[in-house]
Design an enzyme around this catalytic site. Structure first.
Site, PDB file in Angstrom:
ATOM      1  N   LYS A 130       0.749  -1.227  -0.098  1.00  0.00           N
ATOM      2  CA  LYS A 130       0.067   0.116  -0.025  1.00  0.00           C
ATOM      3  C   LYS A 130       0.973   1.232   0.050  1.00  0.00           C
ATOM      4  CE  LYS A 130      -1.892   2.960   1.980  1.00  0.00           C
ATOM      5  NZ  LYS A 130      -1.691   4.459   1.524  1.00  0.00           N
TER       6      LYS A 130
ATOM      7  N   GLU B  77       9.813   2.040  10.496  1.00  0.00           N
ATOM      8  CA  GLU B  77      10.795   3.157  10.341  1.00  0.00           C
ATOM      9  C   GLU B  77      10.242   4.384  10.550  1.00  0.00           C
ATOM     10  OE1 GLU B  77      13.049   1.855   6.718  1.00  0.00           O
ATOM     11  OE2 GLU B  77      14.273   0.381   7.800  1.00  0.00           O
TER      12      GLU B  77
ATOM     13  N   CYS C 256      14.102  10.820   6.366  1.00  0.00           N
ATOM     14  CA  CYS C 256      14.084  10.775   7.791  1.00  0.00           C
ATOM     15  C   CYS C 256      15.284  10.822   8.464  1.00  0.00           C
ATOM     16  CB  CYS C 256      13.401   9.233   7.799  1.00  0.00           C
ATOM     17  SG  CYS C 256      14.554   8.054   6.919  1.00  0.00           S
TER      18      CYS C 256
ATOM     19  N   GLU D 135       9.764  16.903  14.300  1.00  0.00           N
ATOM     20  CA  GLU D 135      10.134  16.811  13.049  1.00  0.00           C
ATOM     21  C   GLU D 135       9.442  17.585  12.099  1.00  0.00           C
ATOM     22  OE1 GLU D 135       8.892  12.989  10.845  1.00  0.00           O
ATOM     23  OE2 GLU D 135      10.965  12.769  10.224  1.00  0.00           O
TER      24      GLU D 135
HETATM   25  P1  NAD Z   1       2.404   8.671   7.098  1.00  0.00           P
HETATM   26  O1  NAD Z   1       2.688   7.991   8.253  1.00  0.00           O
HETATM   27  O2  NAD Z   1       1.491  10.043   7.165  1.00  0.00           O
HETATM   28  O3  NAD Z   1       2.273   7.684   5.831  1.00  0.00           O
HETATM   29  C1  NAD Z   1       2.814   6.551   5.609  1.00  0.00           C
HETATM   30  C2  NAD Z   1       1.873   5.559   5.079  1.00  0.00           C
HETATM   31  O4  NAD Z   1       1.042   4.995   6.003  1.00  0.00           O
HETATM   32  C3  NAD Z   1       1.021   6.139   3.723  1.00  0.00           C
HETATM   33  O5  NAD Z   1       0.916   4.989   2.911  1.00  0.00           O
HETATM   34  C4  NAD Z   1      -0.101   6.333   4.636  1.00  0.00           C
HETATM   35  O6  NAD Z   1      -1.233   6.053   3.548  1.00  0.00           O
HETATM   36  C5  NAD Z   1      -0.227   5.134   5.681  1.00  0.00           C
HETATM   37  N1  NAD Z   1      -1.259   5.378   6.657  1.00  0.00           N
HETATM   38  C6  NAD Z   1      -1.643   6.449   7.223  1.00  0.00           C
HETATM   39  N2  NAD Z   1      -2.621   6.199   8.267  1.00  0.00           N
HETATM   40  C7  NAD Z   1      -2.271   4.824   8.261  1.00  0.00           C
HETATM   41  C8  NAD Z   1      -3.175   3.696   9.204  1.00  0.00           C
HETATM   42  N3  NAD Z   1      -3.957   4.116  10.192  1.00  0.00           N
HETATM   43  N4  NAD Z   1      -3.366   2.511   8.858  1.00  0.00           N
HETATM   44  C9  NAD Z   1      -2.274   2.019   8.023  1.00  0.00           C
HETATM   45  N5  NAD Z   1      -1.699   3.003   7.353  1.00  0.00           N
HETATM   46  C10 NAD Z   1      -1.822   4.297   7.288  1.00  0.00           C
HETATM   47  O7  NAD Z   1       3.891   9.174   6.496  1.00  0.00           O
HETATM   48  P2  NAD Z   1       4.554  10.086   5.574  1.00  0.00           P
HETATM   49  O8  NAD Z   1       3.923  11.701   5.732  1.00  0.00           O
HETATM   50  O9  NAD Z   1       4.012   9.710   4.233  1.00  0.00           O
HETATM   51  O10 NAD Z   1       5.912  10.453   5.413  1.00  0.00           O
HETATM   52  C11 NAD Z   1       6.714  10.828   5.991  1.00  0.00           C
HETATM   53  C12 NAD Z   1       7.426  10.361   7.433  1.00  0.00           C
HETATM   54  O11 NAD Z   1       7.873   9.016   7.125  1.00  0.00           O
HETATM   55  C13 NAD Z   1       7.965  11.152   8.191  1.00  0.00           C
HETATM   56  O12 NAD Z   1       7.741  10.829   9.727  1.00  0.00           O
HETATM   57  C14 NAD Z   1       9.508  10.452   8.047  1.00  0.00           C
HETATM   58  O13 NAD Z   1      10.595  10.752   9.123  1.00  0.00           O
HETATM   59  C15 NAD Z   1       9.200   8.994   7.952  1.00  0.00           C
HETATM   60  N6  NAD Z   1      10.162   8.190   7.178  1.00  0.00           N
HETATM   61  C16 NAD Z   1      10.898   7.415   7.968  1.00  0.00           C
HETATM   62  C17 NAD Z   1      11.990   6.603   7.379  1.00  0.00           C
HETATM   63  C18 NAD Z   1      13.129   5.723   8.087  1.00  0.00           C
HETATM   64  O14 NAD Z   1      13.417   4.824   7.484  1.00  0.00           O
HETATM   65  N7  NAD Z   1      12.725   5.784   9.371  1.00  0.00           N
HETATM   66  C19 NAD Z   1      12.249   6.800   5.860  1.00  0.00           C
HETATM   67  C20 NAD Z   1      11.363   7.472   5.119  1.00  0.00           C
HETATM   68  C21 NAD Z   1      10.416   8.437   5.765  1.00  0.00           C
END
Ligand code: NAD
Length: 501
Positions: free
Chosen positions: A189, A264, A298, A395
């Site tokens: 997804k 992550e 991230c 963040e």
């Molecule tokens: P997000 O958490 O908003 O969304 C990530 C994914 O989760 C999307 O596909 C979204 O549709 C899904 N999602 C949202 N709510 C959900 C739920 N209730 N149940 C299941 N899935 C759900 O994150 P984002 O805004 O897309 O990405 C940015 C974040 O990702 C930042 O916090 C960044 O630090 C983090 N990130 C971490 C790493 C790492 O390796 N640690 C790498 C890249 C990004």
């Protein structure tokens, strides 16, 4: 060098079929339209890229069932056969790297100079885990005088992979390649803001001969398709990359079905510059690690901790460089920072500019919108921040750096560790003993000393505290996607306790 106009012409060719037919889900090797659609728009000018099939609870159920049906045969396929298919996927990614990078830039706003490399990193991820596939089931022999204990690993089953929008293609390969190498089947997804390259990856996998149902793609919203995936009883584990609070939600959602989770999550990573460091190199690295990838990274070094004695001169050089960073069209090879992914994210980052001012930090560079269309923000730097300010704690996930001064090592450590997160840290000093001591005490899953983030795929990738649970990379990935089994063989006639004898 290819110029912007050439890139735009090539991109238009690649997008034509999506404009006509939309971006479909791919389940059990079949294109699946939804009853409903959502739209993906470019952050460059808000223009419509394509409509996207909206996955629902029913779509996820169909994909999970396909993954469950495909699992036994895929898990039983010899590792060298899985290896060959994964290498073919890598070949096709390389062959279509330009298309992937162009689509990624347009969908996410990330600059070409970084995405062209990220597409190839995706191929590298597949090759790396392809080579590990034949040994994925390997275990240990742990003999005692009475028993021979033999361990082996088995793929856990169908897994869900949920990815974010910041560098979606590379991150998806980083999760999907080890899952497939381990023998798991996958329902992916992707993030609703950037669905384009996930579709390319699914197509490539099928073209490379991955059997139907082994990788299934379901687009949709987090609260819809995402939630349904985390709650589905046939899905054994969830590999998630995204925000920390989404990780908490997924843990709650997966509790009922006892999901194994790998998270992550976010970061507020410090780059700590001591007065004895090579300041030229520290400056280059600090700038690169917060302003590359639009700061939507991230592992970005979003907090600069700089020693008092050098802070004024370091800041002066920093401001000069930050003001010269080229903000522009992501498909222009000269661009260093492109637009932020979406209006809502732009508003979030902009709100931290207002917050930094209100908290009393000094806006030393940027902070303003560039142009009137698209979500372009000038690279932003706040100096004179206190560690307890929200711009030093939360963040922001944009081209936004918060600088804090420290007087000595003890204070630097206390500031560095004084946040909820613990993903990465970057330490700049030429004092060897200090480097050892400081990195030992720094709360982070990954630390680079006198370096920016340079990845080596066999090393463990992941964070501590609110930055995550679990590690990726090398064998650590297989620990998540596989179950351990121990079988004990009696070696003779050891004494068995006799009850009722
Ligand atoms: P997000 O958490 O908003 O969304 C990530 C994914 O989760 C999307 O596909 C979204 O549709 C899904 N999602 C949202 N709510 C959900 C739920 N209730 N149940 C299941 N899935 C759900 O994150 P984002 O805004 O897309 O990405 C940015 C974040 O990702 C930042 O916090 C960044 O630090 C983090 N990130 C971490 C790493 C790492 O390796 N640690 C790498 C890249 C990004």
């Amino acid at each position: 060098m290819t110029d912007l106009a050439t890139h735009q012409a090539k991109l238009a060719g690649h997008l034509a079929r999506f404009r006509a037919g939309g971006i479909l889900n791919l389940i059990d090797g079949q294109d699946v339209a939804g009853e409903d659609w959502f739209e993906t728009r470019s952050p460059v000018d808000e223009s419509l890229i394509a409509r996207v099939a909206l996955g629902t609870v029913e779509t996820v159920d169909r994909a999970a069932k396909a993954a469950k049906t495909a699992f036994p045969a895929w898990a039983a396929l010899p590792g060298d056969k899985r290896k060959a298919i994964l290498h073919r996927i890598a070949d096709l990614i390389e062959a279509r790297a330009e298309e992937i990078a162009l689509c990624e830039c347009w969908d996410t706003g990330q600059a070409w100079r970084f995405m062209s490399k990220a597409a190839l990193r995706g191929a590298e991820n597949f090759r790396f885990f392809a080579d590990l596939a034949p040994g994925a089931r390997d275990g240990k022999s742990l003999p005692t005088p009475d028993h021979l204990n033999v361990t082996s690993r088995h793929p856990i089953g169908p897994v869900g992979v949920i990815t974010p929008w910041n560098t979606p293609f590379m991150l998806s390969t980083w999760k999907i390649a080890p899952a497939l190498a381990a023998g798991c089947t996958v329902v992916h997804k992707p993030a609703e803001f950037s669905p384009l390259t996930a579709r390319l990856l699914a197509e490539i996998c099928h073209e490379a001969g991955l059997p139907p149902g082994v990788l299934n793609l379901v687009n949709g919203m987090g609260e819809g398709a995402g939630r349904a995936l985390t709650e589905h009883p046939d899905i054994r584990a969830i590999a998630f990359v995204g925000e920390s609070r989404t990780g908490s939600a997924i843990m709650r959602q997966g509790a009922e079905t006892l999901k194994r989770v790998h998270f992550e999550l976010g970061g507020k990573n410090p780059v700590i510059v001591f007065e004895d460091a090579d300041l030229d190199r520290a400056l280059d690295a600090a700038i690169f690690m917060i302003y590359s990838l639009n700061g939507e990274r991230c592992t970005s070094s979003s907090r600069l901790l700089v020693q008092d004695s050098i802070a004024d001169s370091f800041h002066a050089r920093l401001v000069e460089r930050v003001n010269r960073i080229r903000v522009g069209h992501p498909l222009d090879p000269a661009t260093e920072v492109g637009p932020l992914i979406h209006e809502t994210h732009f508003d979030k980052v902009a709100s931290y500019v207002a917050l930094g001012r209100a908290e009393g930090a000094t806006l030393a560079a940027g902070g303003t919108r560039v142009g009137e269309t698209g979500w372009f923000l000038r690279p932003t730097l706040f100096t004179g921040a206190r560690p307890d300010m929200r711009i030093a704690q939360e963040e922001v996930f944009g081209p936004f750096l918060t600088s804090i001064r420290f007087k000595d090592e003890a204070e630097a450590l206390s500031i560095a560790n004084g946040v909820a997160y613990g993903l990465t840290g970057y330490v700049w000093t030429n004092d060897l003993t200090r480097a050892l001591r400081f990195s030992d005490r720094l709360e982070a899953g990954m630390i680079w000393v006198n370096s920016e983030n340079v990845r080596h795929l066999p090393t463990p990738f992941g964070g501590v505290k609110a930055s995550g649970i679990g590690r990726d990379g090398g064998d650590w990935s297989f620990e998540f996607y596989m179950e351990q089994k121990n079988v004990a063989f009696a070696l003779g006639s050891h004494r068995i306790p006799r009850l009722g004898a």
